[in-house]
Motif scaffolding. Structure first.
Motif, PDB file in Angstrom:
ATOM      1  N   ILE A  70     -19.503  -4.427 -53.447  1.00 48.15           N
ATOM      2  CA  ILE A  70     -18.081  -4.735 -53.332  1.00 48.15           C
ATOM      3  C   ILE A  70     -17.653  -5.427 -54.618  1.00 48.15           C
ATOM      4  O   ILE A  70     -18.230  -6.453 -55.002  1.00 48.15           O
ATOM      5  N   TYR A  71     -16.671  -4.860 -55.298  1.00 50.24           N
ATOM      6  CA  TYR A  71     -16.213  -5.406 -56.583  1.00 50.24           C
ATOM      7  C   TYR A  71     -15.529  -6.754 -56.357  1.00 50.24           C
ATOM      8  O   TYR A  71     -14.882  -6.973 -55.327  1.00 50.24           O
ATOM      9  N   VAL A  92     -37.460  -7.377 -46.998  1.00 54.09           N
ATOM     10  CA  VAL A  92     -36.269  -6.519 -47.041  1.00 54.09           C
ATOM     11  C   VAL A  92     -35.867  -6.275 -48.485  1.00 54.09           C
ATOM     12  O   VAL A  92     -36.260  -7.007 -49.403  1.00 54.09           O
ATOM     13  N   SER A  93     -35.072  -5.210 -48.674  1.00 58.10           N
ATOM     14  CA  SER A  93     -34.338  -5.021 -49.926  1.00 58.10           C
ATOM     15  C   SER A  93     -32.866  -5.076 -49.557  1.00 58.10           C
ATOM     16  O   SER A  93     -32.460  -4.600 -48.482  1.00 58.10           O
ATOM     17  N   ALA A  94     -32.048  -5.691 -50.409  1.00 63.99           N
ATOM     18  CA  ALA A  94     -30.652  -5.921 -50.060  1.00 63.99           C
ATOM     19  C   ALA A  94     -29.748  -5.801 -51.282  1.00 63.99           C
ATOM     20  O   ALA A  94     -30.166  -6.066 -52.421  1.00 63.99           O
ATOM     21  N   TYR A  95     -28.498  -5.385 -51.036  1.00 59.76           N
ATOM     22  CA  TYR A  95     -27.461  -5.306 -52.061  1.00 59.76           C
ATOM     23  C   TYR A  95     -26.627  -6.589 -51.981  1.00 59.76           C
ATOM     24  O   TYR A  95     -26.040  -6.883 -50.931  1.00 59.76           O
ATOM     25  N   LEU A  96     -26.572  -7.339 -53.074  1.00 54.99           N
ATOM     26  CA  LEU A  96     -25.776  -8.560 -53.135  1.00 54.99           C
ATOM     27  C   LEU A  96     -24.572  -8.326 -54.042  1.00 54.99           C
ATOM     28  O   LEU A  96     -24.737  -7.902 -55.198  1.00 54.99           O
ATOM     29  N   SER A  97     -23.375  -8.571 -53.535  1.00 59.62           N
ATOM     30  CA  SER A  97     -22.149  -8.443 -54.331  1.00 59.62           C
ATOM     31  C   SER A  97     -21.629  -9.834 -54.692  1.00 59.62           C
ATOM     32  O   SER A  97     -21.707 -10.768 -53.885  1.00 59.62           O
ATOM     33  N   GLY A 147     -22.894  -7.300 -59.107  1.00 60.29           N
ATOM     34  CA  GLY A 147     -23.842  -7.277 -58.001  1.00 60.29           C
ATOM     35  C   GLY A 147     -25.239  -6.953 -58.469  1.00 60.29           C
ATOM     36  O   GLY A 147     -25.446  -6.490 -59.596  1.00 60.29           O
ATOM     37  N   ILE A 148     -26.207  -7.208 -57.599  1.00 55.39           N
ATOM     38  CA  ILE A 148     -27.607  -6.904 -57.899  1.00 55.39           C
ATOM     39  C   ILE A 148     -28.296  -6.417 -56.623  1.00 55.39           C
ATOM     40  O   ILE A 148     -27.800  -6.618 -55.511  1.00 55.39           O
ATOM     41  N   VAL A 149     -29.447  -5.757 -56.806  1.00 53.45           N
ATOM     42  CA  VAL A 149     -30.318  -5.384 -55.692  1.00 53.45           C
ATOM     43  C   VAL A 149     -31.553  -6.256 -55.785  1.00 53.45           C
ATOM     44  O   VAL A 149     -32.156  -6.378 -56.858  1.00 53.45           O
ATOM     45  N   SER A 190     -20.492 -12.703 -52.439  1.00 56.33           N
ATOM     46  CA  SER A 190     -19.353 -12.410 -51.562  1.00 56.33           C
ATOM     47  C   SER A 190     -19.771 -11.587 -50.355  1.00 56.33           C
ATOM     48  O   SER A 190     -19.169 -11.692 -49.287  1.00 56.33           O
ATOM     49  N   SER A 191     -20.788 -10.747 -50.502  1.00 58.35           N
ATOM     50  CA  SER A 191     -21.258  -9.942 -49.373  1.00 58.35           C
ATOM     51  C   SER A 191     -22.693  -9.505 -49.602  1.00 58.35           C
ATOM     52  O   SER A 191     -23.174  -9.456 -50.738  1.00 58.35           O
ATOM     53  N   MET A 192     -23.380  -9.195 -48.499  1.00 57.96           N
ATOM     54  CA  MET A 192     -24.766  -8.761 -48.543  1.00 57.96           C
ATOM     55  C   MET A 192     -24.952  -7.611 -47.554  1.00 57.96           C
ATOM     56  O   MET A 192     -24.506  -7.669 -46.420  1.00 57.96           O
TER      57      MET A 192
END
Length: 384
Positions: free
Chosen positions: A186-187, A210-215, A352-354, A372-374
């Motif tokens: 999420i931008y 886990v692997s996660a997307y962090l914005s 963001g990063i993974v 801001s979001s995960m």
């Protein structure tokens, strides 16, 4: 009849035909001609007598045999021509794909590797293999991997066929454990912490990774990313880069499904590698077999100068093969010239990063105000 008699007979025959023989000489020659005719009839009668009549069925059999013999000869000629064409085609195909330094097969393989490395958060794990085929074709395949915790898992295969340097439509074949949803970033300015999946992490047992997307809620420099997350008990898998096109359309509400970025390790190119050893041995006839050993340059994790240099170098390389890269990018326009121009003017920043690591360690990031979001990508049993 000897030669003298033969010449004499020819002379008399010529004189007889022109009416020059008379009297006894004419009567004797006509008598001789009659004897010759009787002898000829006798010979022809003997030949007819000894001829063996052939039945219609046998005639058909002979005819069929002749036809199959002709067909076999034609087939053998066709097979021979096909084999020759195959051999010649294979030789010229090998020459075509091995031409240049680096050769064409290496360039095409690098296009695949580098495109995936900058468009897939897990794309830095794996290499492309090439199988040259006759008639100027080549098949290139590459394992598709994911990393969850400390374990690298093959989740599919990418297959691409080439005719000369023309790429067919890529075949993405997935298998095994793959997320049903497509994680996204999420931008900054669009994120909502209520959209995050922190509750999912809370429900997972402690013995999982886990692997996660962090914005992020703001753009962050590469150094800041490593300062904030590099010392934690997790791995930074990939850093999404703001290239000037993300978050510009209101219709997608800031969701970035097709990010571009780089991993925590540099994207090395062939001309970056350092020659460590070289050995030449005698080959066939006057040829030589050259064996070389190479290693990548030294790198310290978090060195943003090296990461940025190699990332821009990769984008510029792909810019020379943009049509091929766009096919691997799902057929979308990459607009690499505009992206490179934006990055050189504004620098490299991240939205963001993974990351991957123990579930409870990732859960602690809920207190990070920068996030801001995960979104959870993959979950696995403990392997940390």
């Amino acid at each position: 009849m000897n030669e003298k008699m033969s010449d004499e007979f020819k002379s008399k025959l010529e004189a007889y035909e022109h009416g020059h023989l008379e009297g006894r000489e004419l009567a004797e020659f006509e008598e001789e001609l009659e004897k010759l005719e009787q002898f000829q009839e006798h010979l022809e009668g003997d030949n007819l007598e000894y001829q063996i009549p052939i039945s219609g069925e046998k005639q058909k059999k002979i005819l069929r045999k002749s036809k199959w013999k002709a067909r076999l000869q034609t087939a053998m000629v066709a097979v021979g021509i096909f084999i020759i064409v195959m051999i010649v085609s294979t030789i010229f195909t090998a020459v075509y794909y091995s031409w240049g330094n680096p050769d064409r097969s290496e360039v095409l393989a690098n296009v695949m590797d580098h495109t995936i490395a900058v468009t897939d958060p897990y794309g830095g794990f794996g290499n492309t293999s090439t199988n040259a085929k006759p008639f100027f074709r080549a098949e290139m395949t590459r394992d598709l991997n994911k990393i969850v915790g400390k374990e690298h898992t093959t989740v599919g295969e990418l297959k691409v066929n080439f005719l000369f340097s023309l790429m067919s439509f890529p075949e993405w074949n997935y298998m095994g454990k793959v997320s049903q949803n497509q994680p996204a970033f999420i931008y900054p300015g669009y994120g909502d912490r209520e959209m995050s999946e922190w509750d999912k992490l809370e429900k997972l047992p402690e013995g999982t990774v886990v692997s996660a997307y962090l914005s992020f809620n703001e753009l962050v420099e590469t150094t800041e990313v490593f300062n904030r997350f590099g010392e934690k008990d997790l791995n930074i898998v990939w850093l999404a880069v703001d290239t000037g096109v993300e978050g510009k359309d209101d219709w997608d509400h800031g969701v970035v499904f097709d990010p571009i970025g780089f991993s925590e390790y540099p994207i090395w190119h062939d001309d970056d590698m350092i020659l460590d050893s070289r050995e030449e041995t005698k080959g066939f006839l006057f040829g030589k077999i050259i064996s070389e050993g190479h290693s990548s340059p030294s790198y310290t994790i978090g060195d943003d100068e090296v990461l940025h240099t190699q990332f821009l170098k990769t984008l510029k390389f792909l810019g020379k093969h943009e049509k091929l890269a766009e096919k691997l990018y799902g057929g979308q326009d990459l607009n690499l010239h505009e992206r490179i121009e934006f990055l050189e003017k504004n620098g490299i920043n991240h939205y963001g990063i993974v990351v991957t690591g123990p579930t409870k360690e990732i859960l602690k990031l809920k207190e990070e105000n920068l996030i801001s979001s995960m979104v959870v990508d993959e979950v696995d049993l403990w392997n940390w």
